[in-house]
Design a protein around this motif. Structure first.
Motif, PDB file in Angstrom:
ATOM      1  N   LYS A  69     -37.212  10.893   4.081  1.00 28.96           N
ATOM      2  CA  LYS A  69     -35.993  11.577   3.639  1.00 28.96           C
ATOM      3  C   LYS A  69     -36.291  12.774   2.747  1.00 28.96           C
ATOM      4  O   LYS A  69     -35.501  13.135   1.896  1.00 28.96           O
ATOM      5  N   PRO A 110     -37.037  16.830   1.857  1.00 26.80           N
ATOM      6  CA  PRO A 110     -36.785  18.163   2.382  1.00 26.80           C
ATOM      7  C   PRO A 110     -38.069  18.761   2.959  1.00 26.80           C
ATOM      8  O   PRO A 110     -39.182  18.375   2.587  1.00 26.80           O
ATOM      9  N   LYS A 156     -28.647  16.586  -9.761  1.00 24.37           N
ATOM     10  CA  LYS A 156     -28.321  16.550  -8.334  1.00 24.37           C
ATOM     11  C   LYS A 156     -29.008  17.684  -7.581  1.00 24.37           C
ATOM     12  O   LYS A 156     -29.537  17.476  -6.481  1.00 24.37           O
ATOM     13  N   ALA A 157     -29.042  18.876  -8.188  1.00 24.32           N
ATOM     14  CA  ALA A 157     -29.658  20.034  -7.531  1.00 24.32           C
ATOM     15  C   ALA A 157     -31.150  19.817  -7.305  1.00 24.32           C
ATOM     16  O   ALA A 157     -31.684  20.142  -6.233  1.00 24.32           O
ATOM     17  N   LYS A 206     -31.848  17.074  -4.644  1.00 24.75           N
ATOM     18  CA  LYS A 206     -31.603  17.629  -3.310  1.00 24.75           C
ATOM     19  C   LYS A 206     -32.746  18.533  -2.870  1.00 24.75           C
ATOM     20  O   LYS A 206     -33.062  18.621  -1.676  1.00 24.75           O
ATOM     21  N   ALA A 231     -28.229   9.290  -4.940  1.00 25.07           N
ATOM     22  CA  ALA A 231     -29.016  10.464  -4.568  1.00 25.07           C
ATOM     23  C   ALA A 231     -30.503  10.214  -4.771  1.00 25.07           C
ATOM     24  O   ALA A 231     -31.336  10.689  -3.985  1.00 25.07           O
ATOM     25  N   ASP A 250     -31.524   8.148  -1.801  1.00 20.55           N
ATOM     26  CA  ASP A 250     -31.486   8.918  -0.559  1.00 20.55           C
ATOM     27  C   ASP A 250     -32.631   9.925  -0.465  1.00 20.55           C
ATOM     28  O   ASP A 250     -33.155  10.172   0.629  1.00 20.55           O
ATOM     29  N   THR A 251     -32.989  10.534  -1.578  1.00 22.58           N
ATOM     30  CA  THR A 251     -34.042  11.558  -1.564  1.00 22.58           C
ATOM     31  C   THR A 251     -35.426  10.980  -1.820  1.00 22.58           C
ATOM     32  O   THR A 251     -36.420  11.696  -1.707  1.00 22.58           O
TER      33      THR A 251
END
Length: 423
Positions: free
Chosen positions: A17, A19, A137-138, A141, A165, A168-169
């Motif tokens: 998960k 980026p 959060k930034a 992400k 979050a 998820d990340t």
């Protein structure tokens, strides 16, 4: 080495998960942890210093940066030290940052550092409370691990969102409950967990400070936002130092806080938010307790005191005498355990100790312990190493969410004239 503590490398966990920018950095990096890592031994050195970013340029950011450097595991390489571009650039110079990595917004910093070939491995967030959620959060992400000041957020829904979050990340998320990082606090937790005081029957914690006694202190820039509900949230004293007290009680006892009864007070000059709180508390198993916090107790600078009593004994710890832990077994002579190697200190506590007994340590070293454990968690995450759950004990995002739930319950109780409410 215990079978459960053997190293397990999984390249897949590095990409789970994540980026694309994080995947590129992960693929290019060398292993940070030694291949013969022994989780039962002293904390290892990493193959390189981790790169740390800073969001928020106030006094606490300098304290935490000093502590991070003390570990030898971190170097500060980027920052968003002010939302004003000129001030951010000036502060960046004082922090010896590359001008290209001195930002005036956390959004720009997160985007740029995520794509930078030598981007930050983690970011510390030391802004006023209302900016914790959007900043954290930034960076999550963007695939960047986070350590955030407490309270984690001003709203309970935002706290839950950060927990989700983080999951998820697949990033590491630490929270600045530094009081749990003193060696004698870790020793107290060890004694309680090993049954040293028997079955817990009561828990008392208080945090007494005196820095708000002068009426004019409310006009100081670093104080004004703490009394502004739009920035500090619905509380001041409770969200700032009350959460430290609540976390410490839960951390050492190992019990969840289930119910509380709270009364907010303004004991000094008029203020829009409370400067004092008195609570009755209940922990799992209906264990009763008390929690008090104030900033108007003359003579108290760091008056954080924890007392946990059980069927066979008790432990007591005082921040203003942080190197000693009082441990009593009923019917036996009182014992005072002091920070340092040996002297009945558990092995997993000894590896947090930097100097021998007689050479004092304090709050900077406690912050350094938090950053040392965070560094190892980030390194394990980047290497794809699965570590045992008892290896690192720094406060994680779930502890931050528990702190927000504590504040929320205190606000609800106070609003109903001190009725009992569930946490």
């Amino acid at each position: 080495m215990k079978p459960s503590h053997q190293v397990f490398f999984s390249r897949l966990s590095c990409f789970h998960k994540a980026p694309l920018s994080q995947v590129r950095r992960c693929n290019m990096s060398h292993k940070l942890l030694p291949t013969d890592l022994n989780f039962d031994g002293p904390f290892p050195r990493l193959s390189r210093r981790l790169r740390l970013g800073v969001v928020g340029g106030g006094r606490i950011s300098e304290t935490q940066a000093t502590a991070a450097r003390l570990t030898g595991q971190w170097e500060v390489v980027a920052g968003a030290l002010s939302s004003d571009p000129s001030r951010s650039a000036e502060r960046g110079k004082r922090w010896y940052l590359d001008p290209d990595r001195s930002y005036s917004s956390f959004e720009a910093m997160a985007a740029s550092e995520a794509d930078h070939p030598q981007g930050v491995d983690a970011v510390m967030i030391t802004t006023p409370n209302n900016m914790h959620f959007p900043a954290a959060k930034a960076f999550l992400k963007a695939g960047i691990s986070v350590i955030c000041d407490k309270p984690l957020t001003n709203e309970i829904d935002e706290a839950h969102a950060l927990v989700a979050a983080t999951q998820d990340t697949n990033q590491v998320f630490g929270v600045g409950y530094v009081m749990s990082c003193f060696p004698m606090v870790r020793q107290a937790k060890h004694i309680v967990a090993q049954g040293g005081i028997g079955e817990i029957n009561q828990i008392h914690v208080e945090f007494m400070q005196d820095w708000m006694v002068p009426e004019e202190v409310a006009d100081a820039p670093h104080v004004k936002w703490r009394l502004d509900p739009k920035i500090s949230g619905p509380t001041s004293c409770v969200g700032d130092i009350g959460t430290h007290a609540a976390h410490l009680a839960r951390f050492v006892s190992g019990l969840s806080l289930t119910d509380l009864q709270a009364e907010f007070h303004v004991c000094g000059a008029p203020k829009p938010l409370e400067d004092t709180v008195f609570m009755r508390t209940k922990f799992a198993g209906c264990v009763p307790g008390t929690l008090m916090a104030t900033r108007l107790a003359p003579g108290n600078r760091g008056g954080l005191r924890l007392r946990i009593y059980g069927s066979e004994g008790g432990v007591e710890w005082d921040l203003e005498n942080s190197e000693q832990l009082k441990f009593n077994r009923f019917g036996e002579a009182d014992r005072v355990i002091s920070r340092g190697h040996g002297h009945e200190v558990a092995p997993h506590v000894e590896r947090l100790i930097r100097t021998a007994r007689g050479f004092p340590e304090g709050i900077i070293e406690a912050w350094a312990t938090l950053y040392a454990e965070l560094a190892l968690a980030v390194a394990a995450h980047k290497d794809g190493v699965s570590s045992p759950p008892d290896w690192l004990d720094f406060p994680r995002v779930e502890a931050g969410a528990n702190g927000v739930a504590f504040v929320d319950a205190a606000v609800r109780s106070n609003a109903t004239s001190g009725s009992w409410v569930q946490v």
